[in-house]
Design an enzyme around this catalytic site. Structure first.
Site, PDB file in Angstrom:
ATOM      1  N   SER A 145     -64.821   9.963  17.132  1.00  0.00           N
ATOM      2  CA  SER A 145     -66.088  10.697  17.171  1.00  0.00           C
ATOM      3  C   SER A 145     -66.613  10.893  18.592  1.00  0.00           C
ATOM      4  CB  SER A 145     -67.133   9.984  16.315  1.00  0.00           C
ATOM      5  OG  SER A 145     -67.219   8.628  16.692  1.00  0.00           O
ATOM      6  N   ASP A 385     -77.566   3.076  18.577  1.00  0.00           N
ATOM      7  CA  ASP A 385     -76.163   3.427  18.773  1.00  0.00           C
ATOM      8  C   ASP A 385     -75.922   3.549  20.279  1.00  0.00           C
ATOM      9  OD1 ASP A 385     -73.746   4.757  19.141  1.00  0.00           O
ATOM     10  OD2 ASP A 385     -74.048   6.155  17.485  1.00  0.00           O
ATOM     11  N   HIS A 388     -72.164   6.356  21.104  1.00  0.00           N
ATOM     12  CA  HIS A 388     -72.151   7.819  21.169  1.00  0.00           C
ATOM     13  C   HIS A 388     -73.160   8.331  22.198  1.00  0.00           C
ATOM     14  CE1 HIS A 388     -70.433   6.928  17.147  1.00  0.00           C
ATOM     15  NE2 HIS A 388     -69.582   7.855  17.554  1.00  0.00           N
TER      16      HIS A 388
END
Ligand code: NAG
Ligand code: NAG
Ligand code: NAG
Ligand code: NAG
Ligand code: NAG
Ligand code: NAG
Ligand code: NAG
Ligand code: NAG
Length: 414
Positions: A145, A385, A388
């Site tokens: 990702s 997070d 990312h």
């Protein structure tokens, strides 16, 4: 560095990837764009397919880098005039996962830093030039990702110059394909979190907690990568869950626990063998991204603190290397690439991204395909997070450097 090395050797950091289901937000928007300034230009001829008349790409003197300039060594400088290179609202292909401002992030500073290499300047990103370089070609990003956000960044960097109706984004799991129709060019993404095959290869329905990697299997994936003109590989964070990982070599029935470093090396070698047998280095160009750093523990850059990347608004000044960027894995990447019989460009983006503790999605992203709730946002210790990146943001810089390389290699490779 030596104490750091010892520490990283005994500890594989648990870098838990947040499971994402991406959703394409559709909309319309356009950016004003200034076209090619062709005065003072060198015109390079294209040697690839002489049977076809092509438009030449104008490579300006300032586009050409001194071969000795290391684009990965430099510093972040504040530049709120030229940055960001696009806005959240101007790119209809951004997924909710990365649009941090729209998701409620209060400080926009993270969008306004420019990467300044010490020894030269990056060429100004010109979407029309990149499209000309990619005419009749495919550029594919392969990985997890994090790599998907580099793909999305690249799409956003070029899409504004393509009129409505002349571009499209198609999902053909495990691929996403952006087409610039008039150029017959595609920018693609291929979900393969371990590069080699694994039980996590389904684009949306994949296991996060349970991992089983087939260290010697790549041919199924490889079929989709054959003939692609520019391949950009990345794989790191999915390996780093525990110091050991379940994997098979040979028989699928014969699963066993491998040390992550051992497993990573075997997988890289499988990949290297595939490259040597399937890639035509005269027509295809291969890049490999080093690890994208994480900022899970604020005590690493702010001793005495107990947080993570949440509430960080500025890059780290001065030298910094977090324990999340495993030096043994870095060494394995280096060794495998060195032994390859074909040229693969190693994209050492770890250090430049290490400084950017401020640029992660924190609580202004998604978890399991949903934006965080108000309650979850109020609990950054558990929900931030720090893997990312927001977009616009750091992956744009990786792509500016990729653009510099493609521009530079245009004569020879593409
Ligand atoms: C850009 O940053 C400078 C220095 O922080 C500030 O004085 C200026 O107002 C900013 N300009 C814009 C357009 O945000
Ligand atoms: C379009 O691009 C593909 C490769 O991406 C190439 O195989 C094909 O020949 C191109 N089509 C035309 C009409 O040039
Ligand atoms: C997801 O994968 C699991 C295991 O392969 C399967 O049992 C399940 O039906 C799948 N779910 C969907 C929505 O495809
Ligand atoms: C490997 O698989 C076994 C059986 O499913 C499991 O008990 C073990 O925890 C797994 N090991 C790792 C490192 O995930
Ligand atoms: C696996 O890692 C452990 C601890 O880091 C080490 O003692 C052991 O020798 C390693 N095993 C192999 C096969 O590399
Ligand atoms: C975020 O940082 C600001 C300024 O550094 C501080 O005043 C505030 O308490 C911090 N918020 C949280 C939730 O840590
Ligand atoms: C990548 O860059 C870092 C920091 O500049 C350096 O320590 C490391 O050795 C480099 N890796 C390789 C494989 O060159
Ligand atoms: C790899 O690239 C270097 C520098 O660009 C070049 O000198 C060398 O010949 C290339 N090697 C192969 C095997 O293509």
């Amino acid at each position: 560095m030596s104490s750091m090395k010892t520490q990283s050797a005994v500890r594989i950091q648990s870098l838990f990837p947040v499971l994402l289901a991406s959703l394409v937000v559709l909309g319309t928007a356009q950016l004003v764009f200034d076209g090619l300034k062709s005065r003072r230009s060198y015109v390079f001829q294209f040697y690839g397919k002489p049977e076809k008349a092509r438009k030449s790409v104008f490579v300006l003197p300032e586009d050409r880098m001194d071969g000795s300039c290391n684009l990965f060594e430099g510093q972040w400088v504040w530049d709120n005039v030229s940055y960001p290179l696009y806005e959240e609202d101007s790119c209809p292909y951004l997924v909710k996962q990365t649009t941090c401002l729209k998701n409620g992030r209060p400080d926009p500073f993270y969008q306004k830093w420019r990467w300044q290499p010490h020894a030269c300047n990056l060429p100004r990103f010109d979407p029309l030039k990149l499209l000309d370089i990619l005419r009749d070609k495919r550029l594919m990003f392969i990985g997890d990702s994090v790599q998907r956000s580099q793909f999305e960044s690249m799409v956003c960097l070029v899409q504004s110059v393509i009129p409505e109706g002349k571009k499209s984004l198609e999902r053909v799991p495990p691929r996403k394909i952006f087409k610039a129709k008039e150029y017959n060019a595609t920018i693609e993404y291929y979900w393969a979190p371990f590069i080699v095959e694994s039980i996590s290869d389904h684009a949306t329905n994949h296991t996060v907690l349970k991992r089983l990697v087939s260290l010697d299997s790549i041919s199924k994936h490889g079929k989709s990568w054959e003939g692609v003109d520019v391949l950009v590989f990345e794989s790191y964070v999915w390996w780093m869950y525990r110091p050991q990982i379940n994997a098979t070599y040979g028989s699928m029935e014969d699963a066993q626990e491998y040390n992550v470093t051992t497993a990573y090396r075997i997988a890289m070698e499988t990949w290297a063998n595939w490259l040597e047998s399937a890639i035509n280095p005269r027509r295809q160009k291969v890049f490999f991204m080093s690890m994208s750093p994480t900022h899970l523990w604020s005590w690493e850059w702010k001793p005495g603190s107990h947080g993570n990347c949440f509430n960080e608004s500025y890059p780290i000044q001065g030298s910094y290397w977090g324990t999340g960027s495993n030096l043994d894995i870095m060494e394995i990447m280096h060794e495998v690439l060195q032994d390859l019989k074909i040229n693969v460009t190693f994209f050492n983006i770890t250090q430049l991204s290490e400084y950017r503790k401020d640029a992660h999605t924190t609580v202004f992203g998604e978890r399991r395909g949903k934006l965080l709730t108000k309650e979850q946002r109020a609990d950054p210790m558990n929900f931030a997070d720090c893997i990312h990146w927001c977009l616009p943001g750091v992956p744009d810089t990786w792509n500016e450097i990729l653009y510099a390389y493609l521009l530079q290699g245009y004569q020879n490779f593409l």
